[in-house]
Motif scaffolding. Sequence first.
Motif, PDB file in Angstrom:
ATOM      1  N   PHE A  26       0.829  -1.205   0.000  1.00 11.31           N
ATOM      2  CA  PHE A  26       0.000   0.000   0.000  1.00 11.31           C
ATOM      3  C   PHE A  26       0.866   1.259   0.000  1.00 11.31           C
ATOM      4  O   PHE A  26       0.505   2.267  -0.594  1.00 11.31           O
ATOM      5  CB  PHE A  26      -0.928   0.022   1.218  1.00 11.31           C
ATOM      6  CG  PHE A  26      -2.104  -0.894   1.096  1.00 11.31           C
ATOM      7  CD1 PHE A  26      -3.260  -0.488   0.469  1.00 11.31           C
ATOM      8  CD2 PHE A  26      -2.047  -2.182   1.600  1.00 11.31           C
ATOM      9  CE1 PHE A  26      -4.346  -1.324   0.348  1.00 11.31           C
ATOM     10  CE2 PHE A  26      -3.126  -3.033   1.496  1.00 11.31           C
ATOM     11  CZ  PHE A  26      -4.278  -2.609   0.856  1.00 11.31           C
ATOM     12  N   ILE A  27       1.990   1.192   0.672  1.00 12.59           N
ATOM     13  CA  ILE A  27       2.871   2.348   0.762  1.00 12.59           C
ATOM     14  C   ILE A  27       3.651   2.552  -0.530  1.00 12.59           C
ATOM     15  O   ILE A  27       3.808   3.674  -1.010  1.00 12.59           O
ATOM     16  CB  ILE A  27       3.826   2.193   1.963  1.00 12.59           C
ATOM     17  CG1 ILE A  27       3.027   2.194   3.263  1.00 12.59           C
ATOM     18  CG2 ILE A  27       4.882   3.289   1.974  1.00 12.59           C
ATOM     19  CD1 ILE A  27       3.805   1.744   4.470  1.00 12.59           C
ATOM     20  N   TYR A  28       4.115   1.469  -1.136  1.00 16.42           N
ATOM     21  CA  TYR A  28       5.046   1.579  -2.251  1.00 16.42           C
ATOM     22  C   TYR A  28       4.466   1.314  -3.633  1.00 16.42           C
ATOM     23  O   TYR A  28       5.195   1.425  -4.623  1.00 16.42           O
ATOM     24  CB  TYR A  28       6.238   0.637  -2.027  1.00 16.42           C
ATOM     25  CG  TYR A  28       7.093   1.074  -0.878  1.00 16.42           C
ATOM     26  CD1 TYR A  28       7.853   2.227  -0.957  1.00 16.42           C
ATOM     27  CD2 TYR A  28       7.136   0.336   0.295  1.00 16.42           C
ATOM     28  CE1 TYR A  28       8.641   2.636   0.095  1.00 16.42           C
ATOM     29  CE2 TYR A  28       7.929   0.737   1.360  1.00 16.42           C
ATOM     30  CZ  TYR A  28       8.670   1.888   1.247  1.00 16.42           C
ATOM     31  OH  TYR A  28       9.453   2.291   2.291  1.00 16.42           O
ATOM     32  N   ILE A  29       3.190   0.975  -3.753  1.00 17.07           N
ATOM     33  CA  ILE A  29       2.670   0.599  -5.070  1.00 17.07           C
ATOM     34  C   ILE A  29       2.669   1.777  -6.041  1.00 17.07           C
ATOM     35  O   ILE A  29       2.984   1.613  -7.221  1.00 17.07           O
ATOM     36  CB  ILE A  29       1.267  -0.050  -4.963  1.00 17.07           C
ATOM     37  CG1 ILE A  29       0.864  -0.682  -6.298  1.00 17.07           C
ATOM     38  CG2 ILE A  29       0.225   0.955  -4.516  1.00 17.07           C
ATOM     39  CD1 ILE A  29       1.620  -1.903  -6.650  1.00 17.07           C
ATOM     40  N   ALA A  37       4.844   1.924  -9.465  1.00 13.62           N
ATOM     41  CA  ALA A  37       4.259   2.211 -10.778  1.00 13.62           C
ATOM     42  C   ALA A  37       5.009   3.354 -11.459  1.00 13.62           C
ATOM     43  O   ALA A  37       5.254   3.315 -12.663  1.00 13.62           O
ATOM     44  CB  ALA A  37       2.778   2.547 -10.626  1.00 13.62           C
ATOM     45  N   ARG A  38       5.390   4.353 -10.702  1.00 10.51           N
ATOM     46  CA  ARG A  38       6.169   5.460 -11.271  1.00 10.51           C
ATOM     47  C   ARG A  38       7.529   4.975 -11.753  1.00 10.51           C
ATOM     48  O   ARG A  38       8.035   5.438 -12.771  1.00 10.51           O
ATOM     49  CB  ARG A  38       6.361   6.576 -10.236  1.00 10.51           C
ATOM     50  CG  ARG A  38       5.127   7.307  -9.861  1.00 10.51           C
ATOM     51  CD  ARG A  38       4.786   8.447 -10.788  1.00 10.51           C
ATOM     52  NE  ARG A  38       5.881   9.407 -10.806  1.00 10.51           N
ATOM     53  CZ  ARG A  38       6.395   9.910 -11.925  1.00 10.51           C
ATOM     54  NH1 ARG A  38       5.925   9.562 -13.085  1.00 10.51           N
ATOM     55  NH2 ARG A  38       7.388  10.769 -11.888  1.00 10.51           N
ATOM     56  N   ASP A  39       8.120   4.046 -11.025  1.00  8.97           N
ATOM     57  CA  ASP A  39       9.408   3.485 -11.427  1.00  8.97           C
ATOM     58  C   ASP A  39       9.307   2.710 -12.742  1.00  8.97           C
ATOM     59  O   ASP A  39      10.287   2.601 -13.474  1.00  8.97           O
ATOM     60  CB  ASP A  39       9.939   2.578 -10.308  1.00  8.97           C
ATOM     61  CG  ASP A  39      11.345   2.096 -10.587  1.00  8.97           C
ATOM     62  OD1 ASP A  39      12.231   2.943 -10.796  1.00  8.97           O
ATOM     63  OD2 ASP A  39      11.544   0.862 -10.600  1.00  8.97           O
ATOM     64  N   ALA A  52      -0.598   6.309 -11.639  1.00 11.07           N
ATOM     65  CA  ALA A  52      -0.073   5.641 -10.449  1.00 11.07           C
ATOM     66  C   ALA A  52      -1.008   5.844  -9.263  1.00 11.07           C
ATOM     67  O   ALA A  52      -1.179   4.949  -8.433  1.00 11.07           O
ATOM     68  CB  ALA A  52       1.324   6.154 -10.127  1.00 11.07           C
ATOM     69  N   PHE A  53      -1.635   7.002  -9.201  1.00  7.85           N
ATOM     70  CA  PHE A  53      -2.620   7.258  -8.154  1.00  7.85           C
ATOM     71  C   PHE A  53      -3.799   6.298  -8.281  1.00  7.85           C
ATOM     72  O   PHE A  53      -4.314   5.794  -7.279  1.00  7.85           O
ATOM     73  CB  PHE A  53      -3.086   8.713  -8.236  1.00  7.85           C
ATOM     74  CG  PHE A  53      -4.255   9.024  -7.356  1.00  7.85           C
ATOM     75  CD1 PHE A  53      -4.085   9.166  -5.989  1.00  7.85           C
ATOM     76  CD2 PHE A  53      -5.519   9.161  -7.890  1.00  7.85           C
ATOM     77  CE1 PHE A  53      -5.163   9.439  -5.173  1.00  7.85           C
ATOM     78  CE2 PHE A  53      -6.595   9.445  -7.083  1.00  7.85           C
ATOM     79  CZ  PHE A  53      -6.424   9.584  -5.728  1.00  7.85           C
ATOM     80  N   TYR A  54      -4.214   6.023  -9.503  1.00 10.94           N
ATOM     81  CA  TYR A  54      -5.331   5.101  -9.722  1.00 10.94           C
ATOM     82  C   TYR A  54      -4.965   3.656  -9.400  1.00 10.94           C
ATOM     83  O   TYR A  54      -5.845   2.851  -9.094  1.00 10.94           O
ATOM     84  CB  TYR A  54      -5.848   5.214 -11.157  1.00 10.94           C
ATOM     85  CG  TYR A  54      -6.599   6.504 -11.390  1.00 10.94           C
ATOM     86  CD1 TYR A  54      -7.749   6.797 -10.665  1.00 10.94           C
ATOM     87  CD2 TYR A  54      -6.149   7.423 -12.314  1.00 10.94           C
ATOM     88  CE1 TYR A  54      -8.419   7.983 -10.860  1.00 10.94           C
ATOM     89  CE2 TYR A  54      -6.822   8.618 -12.517  1.00 10.94           C
ATOM     90  CZ  TYR A  54      -7.967   8.885 -11.791  1.00 10.94           C
ATOM     91  OH  TYR A  54      -8.627  10.064 -11.971  1.00 10.94           O
ATOM     92  N   VAL A  55      -3.699   3.320  -9.465  1.00 11.72           N
ATOM     93  CA  VAL A  55      -3.276   1.978  -9.059  1.00 11.72           C
ATOM     94  C   VAL A  55      -3.557   1.778  -7.569  1.00 11.72           C
ATOM     95  O   VAL A  55      -4.065   0.729  -7.157  1.00 11.72           O
ATOM     96  CB  VAL A  55      -1.781   1.755  -9.385  1.00 11.72           C
ATOM     97  CG1 VAL A  55      -1.288   0.463  -8.784  1.00 11.72           C
ATOM     98  CG2 VAL A  55      -1.559   1.752 -10.884  1.00 11.72           C
TER      99      VAL A  55
END
Length: 146
Positions: free
Chosen positions: A29-32, A36-38, A46-49
């Motif tokens: 939850f913290i790093y998803i 995605a940005r990576d 990435a926010f929608y992920v």
Amino acid sequence: MLWFVFLNDMVAAPEIHRSSTLLGLFIPFIYIAEYARDKHISVDTAFYVLSAMNGGGILGRLAPPFLSDVFGRFNVLVPCAFLMGLSALVFWIFAKTLVTIILFAIVFGFFSGAFIAMIIPCVAQISPDGRIGTRIGLLYSIISFG
């Protein structure tokens, strides 16, 4: 007094298991979004992920409790915990495109939501009537260190 309850009631193994599982629960939850940005996905997507992961969590908190009435609380909790860990260890590693990242987010969100929803009923099932609140408080006290 708290340690007496912990050792006297023989709740050490289930509490330690649940606590160790919850230590890694919120890492995706913290790093998803950053993951995605990576993988060169835009900030807005990435926010929608993360939103997809939370949407999967909503479904995971609703469906498995109904299944637990039929199959049993622990019989639903254990596979959900296993599949949550398996998806983080296997599925997340191979998620490289937007579709696979969102699919991972929904699957992990579902099983993590199911795990969170099923903890309290499982604690209540193994507790005598007068100790339910004590054991739930003990569980969350141990989890708070994670």
